[in-house]
Motif scaffolding. Sequence first.
Motif, short mmCIF file in Angstrom:
data_model
loop_
_atom_site.label_atom_id
_atom_site.label_comp_id
_atom_site.label_asym_id
_atom_site.label_seq_id
_atom_site.Cartn_x
_atom_site.Cartn_y
_atom_site.Cartn_z
N THR A 65 0.55 -1.32 -0.28
CA THR A 65 0.09 -0.13 0.00
C THR A 65 0.96 1.59 -0.10
O THR A 65 0.87 2.08 -0.90
CB THR A 65 -1.49 -0.04 0.92
N ASP A 93 7.33 -2.42 11.48
CA ASP A 93 7.85 -3.99 12.26
C ASP A 93 8.87 -4.41 11.18
O ASP A 93 9.01 -4.31 10.23
CB ASP A 93 6.10 -4.65 12.20
N HIS A 165 -5.41 -6.39 11.45
CA HIS A 165 -4.13 -6.13 12.20
C HIS A 165 -3.10 -4.62 12.01
O HIS A 165 -3.51 -4.23 10.55
CB HIS A 165 -3.17 -7.15 11.94
N LYS A 229 -9.97 -4.72 0.05
CA LYS A 229 -9.86 -4.33 1.37
C LYS A 229 -11.16 -3.87 2.06
O LYS A 229 -11.02 -3.47 3.39
CB LYS A 229 -8.90 -3.49 1.67
#
Length: 270
Positions: A65, A93, A165, A229
């Motif tokens: 994205t 992350d 998430h 999405k």
Amino acid sequence: MSNPSPSQTGADREPGVAMTLDRLGHPRVHVAPDYQSLCVAVAERIAHLVQVKPDAVLGLATGSTPIGIYQELVRLHQQIGLDFSGITCFNLDEYYPMDPGDDHSYHTFMQQHLFGSINCRNWQVPDGRERSLETIAEDCRRYEEAIEKAGGIDLQILGIGSTGHIGFNEPGSAPDSKTRLVDLDESTRLNAARDFGRLEHVPHQAVTMGISTILKSREIMLIASGAGKAAIVYTALNVLVTPLVPASLLQNHPNASFWLDSAAAQALEN
Ligand code: F6R
């Protein structure tokens, strides 16, 4: 919570954004006609922050994205000299175990898509190198400390996974969680298989900023693109706030917004 309805006034519209959906409370929802204009609109927001606060602290995401957003930031740097020299960036992350120099690391991703092409030298991605659990926990504590020492995150960019998430905080993550080693959901691993070539090559774990780390950010922009999405975006905005849909926790943040292209917004507009 009321159903969203398209705003009739253009007064609160963001540049490049076709429509702002009026909703009670947070987050606000901005809808761009397509992925390209979504990326330009989000990049403009980031560029504006970097201009008004040259020592801003950004929280950044990886995945498919934000790639167009980073391309636009690189263009702004190269063509109009947008200066990133004073900013500090913390990524959300990293896979575990993962060497920073590995082709599949998020460290490499950020180098390739952004930091290799702009003049920001102060950036960090959580350390995914294999080591003892004690060392990982200590490094996660230091990551939190570094964010705090930098003054906290001014603007956090998020994607959203099909599980809901944010970062790699999978369903069930505690709202007070901090940076830590986590297990990845199988659906998250399946989605990542296209990048790794085979599911077996996708790590089972990751180091991620926690939900509380993310929610401490002064502003949060969650970005989503594509019809795939639409359902999870709708759920995140409309479900009662629950750790089972981590992105729904953004409903409790005073300055969170969702930035969508029309495909990702289709369930809201219906
Ligand atoms: C990546 C991250 C993830 C992704 C999410 C969406 O740093 O934190 O939460 O943002 O999995 O990934 P894409 O953009 O590939 O659909």
